[in-house]
Design a protein around this motif. Structure first.
Motif, PDB file in Angstrom:
ATOM      1  N   VAL A   1       0.848  -1.203   0.000  1.00  0.00           N
ATOM      2  CA  VAL A   1       0.000   0.000   0.000  1.00  0.00           C
ATOM      3  C   VAL A   1       0.884   1.254   0.000  1.00  0.00           C
ATOM      4  N   PHE A   2       1.908   1.262   0.833  1.00  0.00           N
ATOM      5  CA  PHE A   2       2.833   2.406   0.872  1.00  0.00           C
ATOM      6  C   PHE A   2       3.560   2.550  -0.453  1.00  0.00           C
ATOM      7  N   ASN A   3       3.954   1.435  -1.047  1.00  0.00           N
ATOM      8  CA  ASN A   3       4.609   1.470  -2.354  1.00  0.00           C
ATOM      9  C   ASN A   3       3.690   2.080  -3.409  1.00  0.00           C
ATOM     10  N   SER A   4       2.412   1.728  -3.361  1.00  0.00           N
ATOM     11  CA  SER A   4       1.439   2.298  -4.305  1.00  0.00           C
ATOM     12  C   SER A   4       1.374   3.808  -4.189  1.00  0.00           C
ATOM     13  N   PHE A   5       1.304   4.275  -2.961  1.00  0.00           N
ATOM     14  CA  PHE A   5       1.254   5.708  -2.707  1.00  0.00           C
ATOM     15  C   PHE A   5       2.482   6.382  -3.329  1.00  0.00           C
ATOM     16  N   LEU A   6       3.658   5.826  -3.078  1.00  0.00           N
ATOM     17  CA  LEU A   6       4.889   6.419  -3.611  1.00  0.00           C
ATOM     18  C   LEU A   6       4.954   6.333  -5.133  1.00  0.00           C
ATOM     19  N   ASN A   7       4.462   5.241  -5.681  1.00  0.00           N
ATOM     20  CA  ASN A   7       4.461   5.063  -7.124  1.00  0.00           C
ATOM     21  C   ASN A   7       3.629   6.154  -7.800  1.00  0.00           C
ATOM     22  N   VAL A   8       2.441   6.371  -7.286  1.00  0.00           N
ATOM     23  CA  VAL A   8       1.552   7.392  -7.855  1.00  0.00           C
ATOM     24  C   VAL A   8       2.098   8.795  -7.576  1.00  0.00           C
ATOM     25  N   LEU A   9       2.641   9.002  -6.395  1.00  0.00           N
ATOM     26  CA  LEU A   9       3.185  10.312  -6.037  1.00  0.00           C
ATOM     27  C   LEU A   9       4.295  10.735  -6.993  1.00  0.00           C
ATOM     28  N   TRP A  10       5.138   9.796  -7.413  1.00  0.00           N
ATOM     29  CA  TRP A  10       6.192  10.124  -8.374  1.00  0.00           C
ATOM     30  C   TRP A  10       5.577  10.715  -9.641  1.00  0.00           C
ATOM     31  N   SER A  11       4.543  10.066 -10.149  1.00  0.00           N
ATOM     32  CA  SER A  11       3.888  10.558 -11.375  1.00  0.00           C
ATOM     33  C   SER A  11       3.255  11.927 -11.167  1.00  0.00           C
ATOM     34  N   VAL A  12       2.665  12.142 -10.004  1.00  0.00           N
ATOM     35  CA  VAL A  12       2.064  13.451  -9.700  1.00  0.00           C
ATOM     36  C   VAL A  12       3.146  14.530  -9.709  1.00  0.00           C
ATOM     37  N   PHE A  13       4.245  14.277  -9.018  1.00  0.00           N
ATOM     38  CA  PHE A  13       5.335  15.262  -8.979  1.00  0.00           C
ATOM     39  C   PHE A  13       5.880  15.547 -10.376  1.00  0.00           C
ATOM     40  N   PHE A  14       6.172  14.499 -11.126  1.00  0.00           N
ATOM     41  CA  PHE A  14       6.817  14.690 -12.421  1.00  0.00           C
ATOM     42  C   PHE A  14       5.847  15.221 -13.474  1.00  0.00           C
TER      43      PHE A  14
END
Length: 161
Positions: free
Chosen positions: A85-98
């Motif tokens: 679940v934490f990995n999912s959050f970070l995965n999506v967050l990367w796309s949001v930032f970039f």
């Protein structure tokens, strides 16, 4: 090897794959800003990213299913679930930032946390079932490649944020 897991975990893993893929895809806006970036010559073609991510999520889901199947305690299952679940959050967050915020500097920093989350999953899976941990290796390799690509994009495009 016969994979039998509790139906709730099979549903959870399926929901994880679909939700993370969908949110990551929605956060990925390929538009004028992205096309204006100077990219390293070795960058894979844009179409390859979907193929790679689909493969990574399929392998990760299978790894999770194997690890859940061979977990010896509910605590191990819970730890794996929280890590994914934490990995999912970070995965999506990367796309949001970039892609959404146009902050490749933030996404580069965040990528270290994403890499660490994948490594943590592998670390927890290793004593449970090594085959599950090996299935996560492409994810770790891909995040490493993405970090290098992110870094080179920053170097080739000073002041883009």
């Amino acid at each position: 090897m016969r994979l039998v897991a509790q139906p709730k975990y099979m549903l959870l893993i399926g929901a994880w794959i679909i939700t993370t893929s969908l949110l990551g895809g929605l956060a990925t806006e390929i538009g004028p800003w992205y096309y204006s970036l100077k990219q390293p010559a070795w960058k894979p073609p844009d179409w390859a990213f979907g193929v790679v991510w689909t493969t990574i999520f399929a392998l990760s889901g299978l790894a999770w299913l194997i690890a859940i199947r061979y977990s010896t305690s509910q605590a191990q299952k819970n730890k794996l679930t929280l890590l994914f679940v934490f990995n999912s959050f970070l995965n999506v967050l990367w796309s949001v930032f970039f892609f959404r915020m146009h902050r490749p500097d933030w996404s580069f920093i965040e990528a270290f946390f994403l890499w660490g989350s994948v490594f943590s999953i592998i670390y927890v899976m290793w004593p449970i079932r090594k085959s599950a941990a090996y299935l996560m290796a492409p994810y770790l390799i891909w995040v490493t490649i993405a970090m290098r690509l992110n870094w080179e994009t920053l170097v080739l495009n000073p002041g883009i944020y």
